[in-house]
Design a protein around this motif. Sequence first.
Motif, PDB file in Angstrom:
ATOM      1  N   VAL A 142      15.471  18.471   5.917  1.00 52.35           N
ATOM      2  CA  VAL A 142      16.215  17.348   5.344  1.00 52.35           C
ATOM      3  C   VAL A 142      17.388  17.050   6.276  1.00 52.35           C
ATOM      4  O   VAL A 142      18.102  17.965   6.711  1.00 52.35           O
ATOM      5  N   GLY A 143      17.583  15.765   6.575  1.00 53.30           N
ATOM      6  CA  GLY A 143      18.755  15.350   7.348  1.00 53.30           C
ATOM      7  C   GLY A 143      18.856  15.969   8.717  1.00 53.30           C
ATOM      8  O   GLY A 143      19.927  16.422   9.114  1.00 53.30           O
ATOM      9  N   VAL A 144      17.735  16.000   9.452  1.00 54.23           N
ATOM     10  CA  VAL A 144      17.766  16.576  10.795  1.00 54.23           C
ATOM     11  C   VAL A 144      17.501  15.489  11.822  1.00 54.23           C
ATOM     12  O   VAL A 144      16.969  14.422  11.516  1.00 54.23           O
ATOM     13  N   THR A 145      17.872  15.774  13.056  1.00 45.99           N
ATOM     14  CA  THR A 145      17.566  14.906  14.189  1.00 45.99           C
ATOM     15  C   THR A 145      16.732  15.693  15.183  1.00 45.99           C
ATOM     16  O   THR A 145      17.119  16.789  15.592  1.00 45.99           O
ATOM     17  N   PHE A 146      15.579  15.151  15.559  1.00 45.14           N
ATOM     18  CA  PHE A 146      14.726  15.835  16.522  1.00 45.14           C
ATOM     19  C   PHE A 146      15.210  15.528  17.932  1.00 45.14           C
ATOM     20  O   PHE A 146      15.186  14.381  18.381  1.00 45.14           O
ATOM     21  N   ASN A 147      15.661  16.567  18.611  1.00 41.13           N
ATOM     22  CA  ASN A 147      16.131  16.411  19.977  1.00 41.13           C
ATOM     23  C   ASN A 147      14.976  16.404  20.972  1.00 41.13           C
ATOM     24  O   ASN A 147      14.980  15.654  21.946  1.00 41.13           O
ATOM     25  N   GLN A 148      13.998  17.271  20.694  1.00 41.25           N
ATOM     26  CA  GLN A 148      12.865  17.379  21.626  1.00 41.25           C
ATOM     27  C   GLN A 148      11.718  18.077  20.922  1.00 41.25           C
ATOM     28  O   GLN A 148      11.893  19.134  20.311  1.00 41.25           O
ATOM     29  N   VAL A 149      10.531  17.478  21.007  1.00 34.94           N
ATOM     30  CA  VAL A 149       9.307  18.092  20.479  1.00 34.94           C
ATOM     31  C   VAL A 149       8.243  17.996  21.566  1.00 34.94           C
ATOM     32  O   VAL A 149       8.060  16.939  22.172  1.00 34.94           O
ATOM     33  N   SER A 150       7.557  19.090  21.820  1.00 36.39           N
ATOM     34  CA  SER A 150       6.509  19.069  22.840  1.00 36.39           C
ATOM     35  C   SER A 150       5.258  19.753  22.323  1.00 36.39           C
ATOM     36  O   SER A 150       5.320  20.628  21.451  1.00 36.39           O
ATOM     37  N   TYR A 154      -1.138  22.406  30.015  1.00 36.33           N
ATOM     38  CA  TYR A 154      -0.900  20.990  29.738  1.00 36.33           C
ATOM     39  C   TYR A 154       0.308  20.881  28.814  1.00 36.33           C
ATOM     40  O   TYR A 154       0.491  21.723  27.926  1.00 36.33           O
ATOM     41  N   SER A 155       1.095  19.836  28.986  1.00 38.62           N
ATOM     42  CA  SER A 155       2.214  19.633  28.076  1.00 38.62           C
ATOM     43  C   SER A 155       2.610  18.167  28.052  1.00 38.62           C
ATOM     44  O   SER A 155       2.318  17.412  28.986  1.00 38.62           O
ATOM     45  N   GLN A 156       3.278  17.787  26.949  1.00 34.78           N
ATOM     46  CA  GLN A 156       3.834  16.443  26.839  1.00 34.78           C
ATOM     47  C   GLN A 156       4.820  16.408  25.686  1.00 34.78           C
ATOM     48  O   GLN A 156       4.661  17.122  24.679  1.00 34.78           O
ATOM     49  N   TYR A 157       5.854  15.584  25.830  1.00 37.67           N
ATOM     50  CA  TYR A 157       6.799  15.380  24.738  1.00 37.67           C
ATOM     51  C   TYR A 157       6.188  14.454  23.687  1.00 37.67           C
ATOM     52  O   TYR A 157       5.571  13.440  24.017  1.00 37.67           O
ATOM     53  N   ILE A 158       6.365  14.816  22.436  1.00 38.12           N
ATOM     54  CA  ILE A 158       5.867  14.002  21.322  1.00 38.12           C
ATOM     55  C   ILE A 158       6.994  13.782  20.307  1.00 38.12           C
ATOM     56  O   ILE A 158       6.752  13.644  19.110  1.00 38.12           O
TER      57      ILE A 158
END
Length: 437
Positions: A294-302, A378-382
């Motif tokens: 709840v009430g979070v900000t996603f800085n980075q997801v990969s 393999y990787s990528q930001y999502i």
Amino acid sequence: MAFGAIISLFLISSCSDPATVGIELAPGNNQIGVVFEEFELPAQVVLLDSFNTTNQSILVVGEEVDSFFGKTSATGYSRMYISTATRPDIDAILDSVYFSLNILNVDGINLDESKSYSIHKLTEPIRDTLYYNFDDLSYEAGPFSSGEIAFGEKTDTLVSFQVEEEFAEEIFSKMKFGVEFKDLFSFRDYFPGIAVKAREGDNSSIGVGLGSSTGLKVYYHNEGDTASTVYNISTTSSRSFNGLKSDRSGTPTEVVTDTYKAYDVGSKVGMKSMLGMVIKLDTSPFDAFLDTLVGVTFNQVSLELGELEAQPDTQVPPGAIIMYFTDATNRILKSSTGLLLAVQADGQAQIYTNEDGIIVPNTNAPAALIYDSEKKNYSQYITSHVNSLFRGQLTRKDWLLYANSTTSNGDDFKRSLRQFILDKNKVKVKVIYSKSR
């Protein structure tokens, strides 16, 4: 209690040290907490239905064997083309005939050892219809040309193989006297086309470029000539396709018999181009994860796949993988206008409002998982995609991982035998988010 058990299963690790997660915060800012979470996505394999390989501009030729995918044989088929070039005089003398292959790429093991290729005359025509990856045509058992090459560090090369003497004399005779060279239709009645094959056991594959550089070169001279003249019978402007045979007996993937069905094949999953075997990711762990926030900000997801199972540097995995949306049908989902739906690139709009005022998934900028040859993964930001899920803008869908570039002129998955294998527990989502304390 049950819900808590599910969460503990998916969330593998957590920390709040900015140095650990790689995000720098302003000194003294104690209003923000940074959290790192990691969880796995369950993976299975899916065999796609046969797909069109007609006129891919490249012939896929190879023989490969491994313990996961079994034995794979790829044969390239093509018509041939004659131009309006002047035919040899009646008293012309044949010098030599070669068949050239314009090899654009090489993939496999032990490339410093000789690999053998053979060119066979078709015994039935290539028709004006669509051909698919499991199609084939009949051809003469004995090749009219064959040869060996040790590639070493070469990734592309032009090779020429001597043509069998009997065949060379036959085609030169018809070139001088026969109605077979009167026009293209007469020629193709006589010579329906070619099948290009690799040698069993070579464990390698090549991509042969079609055009003026791939085909027969007939060298001859007329009386009084001081130099040879060449008559080209090429694969320019010629219909072609690639056919594949797969024997997965005794491997984990031998149970994969039905198309569009997800299979659990043990502790590993894999993808192989032109065979049509892809990886399905169950994205339901996102629900268990996002429902706790709840009430979070996603800085980075990969999303990260790998490290992949070891293979020689000369056996290169696909360069990029698209994350297409799927569901229980295990087919790639499409928009109402027929466009393929996929995770969109980070920083790009994941949704838009169509002309009917309805919010729909965007299709303009599909994201691609990129292969890192040093990390072997393999990787990528999502991040943008997960933000849209969290805000309820997108309905979560499972993903079919399909090897293709977002910038290629062709479909990479239909133009090679590239593959990879990895442990199922190496499919991970890594999340960095901020929350108020």
